[in-house]
Design a protein around this motif. Structure first.
Motif, PDB file in Angstrom:
ATOM      1  N   LEU A 151       0.820  -1.202   0.000  1.00  0.00           N
ATOM      2  CA  LEU A 151       0.000   0.000   0.000  1.00  0.00           C
ATOM      3  C   LEU A 151       0.859   1.259   0.000  1.00  0.00           C
ATOM      4  CD1 LEU A 151      -2.421  -1.176   2.804  1.00  0.00           C
ATOM      5  CD2 LEU A 151      -3.041  -0.955   0.398  1.00  0.00           C
ATOM      6  N   GLY A 152       0.425   2.272  -0.741  1.00  0.00           N
ATOM      7  CA  GLY A 152       1.153   3.529  -0.778  1.00  0.00           C
ATOM      8  C   GLY A 152       0.588   4.426  -1.851  1.00  0.00           C
ATOM      9  N   PRO A 153       1.281   5.521  -2.179  1.00  0.00           N
ATOM     10  CA  PRO A 153       0.777   6.462  -3.183  1.00  0.00           C
ATOM     11  C   PRO A 153       0.418   5.769  -4.496  1.00  0.00           C
ATOM     12  CG  PRO A 153       2.682   7.375  -2.066  1.00  0.00           C
ATOM     13  CD  PRO A 153       2.559   5.951  -1.596  1.00  0.00           C
ATOM     14  N   GLY A 154      -0.812   5.957  -4.934  1.00  0.00           N
ATOM     15  CA  GLY A 154      -1.282   5.316  -6.155  1.00  0.00           C
ATOM     16  C   GLY A 154      -1.666   3.862  -5.975  1.00  0.00           C
ATOM     17  N   ALA A 176      -4.704 -18.329   8.551  1.00  0.00           N
ATOM     18  CA  ALA A 176      -3.345 -18.454   8.022  1.00  0.00           C
ATOM     19  C   ALA A 176      -3.223 -17.794   6.647  1.00  0.00           C
ATOM     20  CB  ALA A 176      -2.938 -19.926   7.937  1.00  0.00           C
ATOM     21  N   GLY A 177      -4.226 -18.023   5.777  1.00  0.00           N
ATOM     22  CA  GLY A 177      -4.182 -17.415   4.456  1.00  0.00           C
ATOM     23  C   GLY A 177      -4.291 -15.906   4.510  1.00  0.00           C
ATOM     24  N   ALA A 178      -5.139 -15.393   5.411  1.00  0.00           N
ATOM     25  CA  ALA A 178      -5.288 -13.945   5.538  1.00  0.00           C
ATOM     26  C   ALA A 178      -4.006 -13.301   6.048  1.00  0.00           C
ATOM     27  CB  ALA A 178      -6.449 -13.625   6.473  1.00  0.00           C
ATOM     28  N   GLU A 179      -3.296 -13.988   6.933  1.00  0.00           N
ATOM     29  CA  GLU A 179      -2.012 -13.456   7.419  1.00  0.00           C
ATOM     30  C   GLU A 179      -0.962 -13.502   6.319  1.00  0.00           C
ATOM     31  OE1 GLU A 179      -1.084 -12.045  10.163  1.00  0.00           O
ATOM     32  OE2 GLU A 179      -2.935 -12.219  11.307  1.00  0.00           O
ATOM     33  N   ARG A 180      -0.889 -14.607   5.600  1.00  0.00           N
ATOM     34  CA  ARG A 180       0.126 -14.769   4.549  1.00  0.00           C
ATOM     35  C   ARG A 180      -0.083 -13.787   3.414  1.00  0.00           C
ATOM     36  NH1 ARG A 180      -0.989 -19.524   3.504  1.00  0.00           N
ATOM     37  NH2 ARG A 180      -2.197 -19.241   1.591  1.00  0.00           N
ATOM     38  N   LEU A 181      -1.340 -13.515   3.075  1.00  0.00           N
ATOM     39  CA  LEU A 181      -1.670 -12.643   1.949  1.00  0.00           C
ATOM     40  C   LEU A 181      -2.146 -11.263   2.423  1.00  0.00           C
ATOM     41  CD1 LEU A 181      -3.577 -15.250  -0.258  1.00  0.00           C
ATOM     42  CD2 LEU A 181      -1.147 -14.665  -0.308  1.00  0.00           C
ATOM     43  N   GLY A 182      -1.677 -10.850   3.569  1.00  0.00           N
ATOM     44  CA  GLY A 182      -2.100  -9.574   4.119  1.00  0.00           C
ATOM     45  C   GLY A 182      -1.469  -8.390   3.396  1.00  0.00           C
ATOM     46  N   LEU A 183      -1.969  -7.204   3.729  1.00  0.00           N
ATOM     47  CA  LEU A 183      -1.491  -5.963   3.127  1.00  0.00           C
ATOM     48  C   LEU A 183      -0.356  -5.390   3.974  1.00  0.00           C
ATOM     49  CD1 LEU A 183      -5.004  -4.383   2.487  1.00  0.00           C
ATOM     50  CD2 LEU A 183      -3.675  -5.811   0.927  1.00  0.00           C
ATOM     51  N   VAL A 184       0.632  -4.802   3.316  1.00  0.00           N
ATOM     52  CA  VAL A 184       1.715  -4.115   4.022  1.00  0.00           C
ATOM     53  C   VAL A 184       1.848  -2.711   3.432  1.00  0.00           C
ATOM     54  CG1 VAL A 184       2.951  -6.262   4.501  1.00  0.00           C
ATOM     55  CG2 VAL A 184       3.550  -4.943   2.476  1.00  0.00           C
ATOM     56  N   THR A 185       2.281  -1.772   4.236  1.00  0.00           N
ATOM     57  CA  THR A 185       2.501  -0.422   3.732  1.00  0.00           C
ATOM     58  C   THR A 185       3.865  -0.324   3.067  1.00  0.00           C
ATOM     59  OG1 THR A 185       3.533   0.368   5.773  1.00  0.00           O
ATOM     60  CG2 THR A 185       1.113   0.529   5.609  1.00  0.00           C
ATOM     61  N   ARG A 186       4.019   0.684   2.211  1.00  0.00           N
ATOM     62  CA  ARG A 186       5.321   0.895   1.583  1.00  0.00           C
ATOM     63  C   ARG A 186       6.380   1.202   2.639  1.00  0.00           C
ATOM     64  NH1 ARG A 186       6.622   5.316  -3.123  1.00  0.00           N
ATOM     65  NH2 ARG A 186       5.962   6.743  -1.459  1.00  0.00           N
ATOM     66  N   ALA A 187       6.011   1.950   3.667  1.00  0.00           N
ATOM     67  CA  ALA A 187       6.970   2.250   4.734  1.00  0.00           C
ATOM     68  C   ALA A 187       7.443   0.977   5.427  1.00  0.00           C
ATOM     69  CB  ALA A 187       6.342   3.211   5.744  1.00  0.00           C
ATOM     70  N   ALA A 188       6.516   0.042   5.678  1.00  0.00           N
ATOM     71  CA  ALA A 188       6.903  -1.224   6.304  1.00  0.00           C
ATOM     72  C   ALA A 188       7.804  -2.026   5.377  1.00  0.00           C
ATOM     73  CB  ALA A 188       5.660  -2.026   6.674  1.00  0.00           C
ATOM     74  N   MET A 189       7.508  -2.001   4.084  1.00  0.00           N
ATOM     75  CA  MET A 189       8.322  -2.727   3.118  1.00  0.00           C
ATOM     76  C   MET A 189       9.735  -2.153   3.058  1.00  0.00           C
ATOM     77  SD  MET A 189       7.911  -5.302   1.159  1.00  0.00           S
ATOM     78  CE  MET A 189       9.188  -6.106   0.189  1.00  0.00           C
ATOM     79  N   VAL A 190       9.842  -0.840   3.003  1.00  0.00           N
ATOM     80  CA  VAL A 190      11.164  -0.204   2.980  1.00  0.00           C
ATOM     81  C   VAL A 190      11.918  -0.528   4.269  1.00  0.00           C
ATOM     82  CG1 VAL A 190      12.366   2.018   3.043  1.00  0.00           C
ATOM     83  CG2 VAL A 190      10.536   1.620   1.375  1.00  0.00           C
ATOM     84  N   GLY A 191      11.218  -0.471   5.400  1.00  0.00           N
ATOM     85  CA  GLY A 191      11.862  -0.806   6.660  1.00  0.00           C
ATOM     86  C   GLY A 191      12.384  -2.228   6.683  1.00  0.00           C
ATOM     87  N   ALA A 192      11.606  -3.168   6.153  1.00  0.00           N
ATOM     88  CA  ALA A 192      12.033  -4.563   6.106  1.00  0.00           C
ATOM     89  C   ALA A 192      13.260  -4.730   5.212  1.00  0.00           C
ATOM     90  CB  ALA A 192      10.891  -5.450   5.619  1.00  0.00           C
TER      91      ALA A 192
END
Length: 219
Positions: A151-154, A176-192
């Motif tokens: 998730l993020g701009p656009g 389990a499927g909802a956790e595995r296929l959950g949404l992440v923010t762009r900030a969380a992705m960059v942090g990871a």
């Protein structure tokens, strides 16, 4: 924390640009592969490397010794109609990056794949799984991240699905499927990705799924 030389493919993209900014702010040196004419799209401070992500001969010699390579190249806005592009772009580019990383004797390879299994996007998942197999066969300490939707701009429309995700996580059969296929923010992705760069595994392949991305874990 020790500053790390980082080589990034896909550095002008949706995740690549904020990742470069974050790495530079933390003192890492960043070399970013770009196509001719795209140098100005890189954040200030990144060292441009002119080449093609589909051809390792254009950039392998520019990867710094003992560096971390982060591969972010992929088909933008993937959907089932783009199966041909997944082969031409996604698979060809990770094959080139793995080949280049082996030649450069890099310290760590980071690959952004996709969460799986999933009931949709079969061709995309298949391409990313094949990419994962290439990374695993390379013999380089590696980190594979498996987000589903960032998730993020656009890229905000999946917020409409948040109530449905909450219901699915509350049910034992679908949790389990909802956790595995959950949404992440762009900030969380960059942090990871930053944490992956700064805490490389000493050997083998480390997998980071959606729950770990959201909680800020890399171990």
């Amino acid at each position: 924390m020790r500053a790390t030389p980082v080589f990034i493919t896909g550095g002008t993209g949706y995740v690549g640009r904020p990742l470069i900014v974050a790495l530079l702010e933390r003192g890492h040196s960043v070399h970013a592969l770009v196509r001719p004419g795209s140098e100005a799209r890189l954040p200030h401070g990144a060292e441009p490397v002119i080449g093609s992500a589909l051809d390792e001969k254009t950039f392998a010699s520019e990867i710094p010794p003992a560096s971390t390579v982060v591969h972010l190249v992929g088909t933008p806005h993937p959907n089932p109609r783009k199966a041909t592009e997944f082969i031409r772009v996604d698979l060809t580019s990770i094959r080139a990056t793995v080949t280049a990383a082996r030649r450069a004797n890099v310290r760590h390879l980071v690959y952004v794949s996709v969460a799986h299994p999933a009931p949709i996007m079969k061709a995309y998942i298949a391409a990313r799984q094949e990419g994962e197999a290439m990374v695993e066969a390379a013999g380089i300490p590696a980190t594979i991240l498996r987000p589903w939707y960032v998730l993020g701009p656009g890229h905000y429309w999946p917020y409409l699905l948040v109530p449905a995700y909450a219901i699915l996580r509350s049910l034992r059969r679908t949790r389990a499927g909802a956790e595995r296929l959950g949404l992440v923010t762009r900030a969380a992705m960059v942090g990871a990705l930053v944490r992956a760069v700064e805490t490389p595994p000493t050997a083998g392949v480390r997998i980071i799924g959606v729950p770990e991305i959201r909680r800020g874990l890399t171990a």
